[in-house]
Design a protein around this motif. Structure first.
Motif, mmCIF file in Angstrom:
data_model
loop_
_atom_site.group_PDB
_atom_site.id
_atom_site.type_symbol
_atom_site.label_atom_id
_atom_site.label_comp_id
_atom_site.label_asym_id
_atom_site.label_seq_id
_atom_site.Cartn_x
_atom_site.Cartn_y
_atom_site.Cartn_z
ATOM 1 N N VAL A 81 -38.841 -31.965 -8.549
ATOM 2 C CA VAL A 81 -39.362 -33.110 -7.797
ATOM 3 C C VAL A 81 -40.517 -32.675 -6.911
ATOM 4 O O VAL A 81 -41.584 -33.306 -6.877
ATOM 5 N N GLU A 82 -40.316 -31.568 -6.204
ATOM 6 C CA GLU A 82 -41.364 -31.105 -5.292
ATOM 7 C C GLU A 82 -42.673 -30.861 -6.059
ATOM 8 O O GLU A 82 -43.759 -31.172 -5.582
ATOM 9 N N GLY A 83 -42.535 -30.326 -7.272
ATOM 10 C CA GLY A 83 -43.726 -30.039 -8.070
ATOM 11 C C GLY A 83 -44.484 -31.289 -8.478
ATOM 12 O O GLY A 83 -45.710 -31.262 -8.552
ATOM 13 N N VAL A 84 -43.762 -32.368 -8.726
ATOM 14 C CA VAL A 84 -44.445 -33.559 -9.249
ATOM 15 C C VAL A 84 -44.918 -34.515 -8.159
ATOM 16 O O VAL A 84 -45.665 -35.445 -8.448
ATOM 17 N N VAL A 85 -44.476 -34.324 -6.929
ATOM 18 C CA VAL A 85 -44.992 -35.178 -5.855
ATOM 19 C C VAL A 85 -46.018 -34.430 -4.992
ATOM 20 O O VAL A 85 -46.553 -34.987 -4.047
ATOM 21 N N ASP A 86 -46.261 -33.174 -5.334
ATOM 22 C CA ASP A 86 -47.224 -32.393 -4.574
ATOM 23 C C ASP A 86 -48.636 -32.688 -5.062
ATOM 24 O O ASP A 86 -48.923 -32.576 -6.257
ATOM 25 N N HIS A 127 -38.529 -42.167 -0.961
ATOM 26 C CA HIS A 127 -39.462 -42.721 -1.953
ATOM 27 C C HIS A 127 -40.891 -42.363 -1.515
ATOM 28 O O HIS A 127 -41.305 -42.727 -0.418
ATOM 29 N N VAL A 128 -41.607 -41.652 -2.369
ATOM 30 C CA VAL A 128 -42.931 -41.145 -1.983
ATOM 31 C C VAL A 128 -43.932 -41.338 -3.121
ATOM 32 O O VAL A 128 -43.548 -41.481 -4.281
ATOM 33 N N GLU A 129 -45.208 -41.337 -2.759
ATOM 34 C CA GLU A 129 -46.203 -41.546 -3.814
ATOM 35 C C GLU A 129 -47.500 -40.801 -3.545
ATOM 36 O O GLU A 129 -47.814 -40.448 -2.405
ATOM 37 N N ILE A 130 -48.230 -40.585 -4.628
ATOM 38 C CA ILE A 130 -49.641 -40.188 -4.573
ATOM 39 C C ILE A 130 -50.414 -41.388 -5.115
ATOM 40 O O ILE A 130 -50.125 -41.869 -6.215
ATOM 41 N N ALA A 282 -45.770 -36.306 0.950
ATOM 42 C CA ALA A 282 -44.737 -36.719 -0.005
ATOM 43 C C ALA A 282 -43.578 -35.728 -0.016
ATOM 44 O O ALA A 282 -42.404 -36.120 -0.047
ATOM 45 N N GLY A 283 -43.900 -34.455 0.024
ATOM 46 C CA GLY A 283 -42.842 -33.441 0.058
ATOM 47 C C GLY A 283 -41.957 -33.604 1.282
ATOM 48 O O GLY A 283 -40.722 -33.535 1.180
ATOM 49 N N ARG A 284 -42.579 -33.843 2.412
ATOM 50 C CA ARG A 284 -41.787 -34.028 3.640
ATOM 51 C C ARG A 284 -40.886 -35.259 3.523
ATOM 52 O O ARG A 284 -39.739 -35.250 3.961
ATOM 53 N N GLY A 285 -41.425 -36.332 2.942
ATOM 54 C CA GLY A 285 -40.638 -37.557 2.788
ATOM 55 C C GLY A 285 -39.414 -37.339 1.919
ATOM 56 O O GLY A 285 -38.319 -37.831 2.212
ATOM 57 N N PHE A 286 -39.594 -36.594 0.846
ATOM 58 C CA PHE A 286 -38.475 -36.285 -0.050
ATOM 59 C C PHE A 286 -37.427 -35.439 0.664
ATOM 60 O O PHE A 286 -36.237 -35.749 0.652
ATOM 61 N N TRP A 287 -37.866 -34.368 1.315
ATOM 62 C CA TRP A 287 -36.914 -33.440 1.953
ATOM 63 C C TRP A 287 -36.242 -34.072 3.162
ATOM 64 O O TRP A 287 -35.079 -33.765 3.465
#
Ligand SMILES: [Fe+2]
Length: 298
Positions: A81-86, A127-130, A282-287
């Protein structure tokens, strides 16, 4: 976990009476948690990320029947997940892709104050986005084609959403967003993460086909999917190497990873944290969401 994306909406299919499922615009979410909120509450404003993707179809309907590609990654699902929202890695990890095809967004660098940058958003709840839309100027640029390539599609979108509504959707394109914890709206692909064990994840991928459009458009979506998702493609094999190496680097070492990049320039708009793509918004939002779920209340 309150809800996770899955492959069927019928609890009976699992033979598991405790499983509760709800649908939003055709996407099925399920939970074993009897205290989970409703799906509407769970998604909150992030439901608009699903709207954006589904409304790439003039009928507001998508299909996931082109077949699924599976990649087995030697990494914990959270690494995937971290890889794909970074948003920081594409310029480096996907250099070979960007040398091969035209950039579909203009990456001007994070320090530029005048040029628009793709944005990163933390919608809350993990929930996060680029969002590439701020840098896109022409209809269908996100699809790497000129606007006159699919006139029937554009007409159908105008008929469905009106001139302005169609224009906005055709400029912005679909979402690149994680619906916490395991559904990735990856532009014109849908990705689901299936944790197998601590250090192993299966990443399911399928092209996002649109209802109400000509088959030549869906053909291109499938071809693009092959170029991005297949074992000999550009995107996922590169990401997989990055993700597996990150996993190897941290395995067995209880060290902190710094996710503070861009914290100083993150802002809050309508309750949503916003920053530029190159920051760890996004990473911060996920974690943050993961930590809140894993915390044991006294
Ligand atoms: Fe990537």
């Amino acid at each position: 976990v309150p809800f996770a994306a899955g492959f069927t909406g019928d609890a009976a299919d699992f033979g598991l009476s405790r499983l509760r499922s709800e649908k939003y615009r055709g996407f099925v979410f399920a939970t074993f948690n009897p205290e989970a909120p409703t799906l509407e509450e769970y998604l909150g404003p992030a439901a608009s990320l699903i709207d954006r993707t589904v409304e790439m179809s003039p009928m507001g309907k998508v299909r996931l029947d082109a077949g699924w590609l599976k990649h087995r990654l030697r990494a914990n699902w959270k690494m995937v997940v971290e890889g794909v929202v970074d948003g920081y890695h594409p310029d480096y990890v996907h250099t070979s892709l960007f040398r091969t095809v035209d950039y579909h967004f203009e990456a001007k660098g994070v320090e530029s104050s005048t040029a628009p940058s793709p944005l990163a958003r933390d919608w809350g709840g993990g929930h996060v986005e680029i969002d590439f839309a701020p840098t896109l100027k022409e209809q269908l640029a996100w699809f790497n084609v000129s606007p006159d390539r699919y006139p029937n599609y554009i007409s159908a979108m105008k008929a469905a959403f009106g001139e302005q509504g169609a224009h906005e959707r055709l400029i912005a394109g679909p979402s690149h967003a994680l619906i916490f914890p395991n559904l990735l709206l990856a532009e014109m692909n849908i990705v689901i993460f299936e944790p197998i064990r601590v250090g192993e994840t299966i990443q399911w991928n399928t092209p996002l086909l649109l209802d109400g459009v000509g088959e030549e458009l869906n053909e291109r979506i499938i071809r693009n999917g092959q170029a991005a998702l297949g074992p000999g493609s550009f995107i996922i094999p590169d990401d997989a190497v990055m993700i597996e190496r990150t996993q190897m680097a941290i395995e067995g070492r209880g060290r902190w990873i710094d996710l503070s990049r861009g914290l100083n320039r993150e802002r809050v708009e309508d309750g949503i944290r916003v920053g530029v793509m190159y920051d760890d918004v996004a990473g911060r939002g996920f974690w943050r969401q993961h930590a809140s779920l894993m915390a044991v209340s006294a």
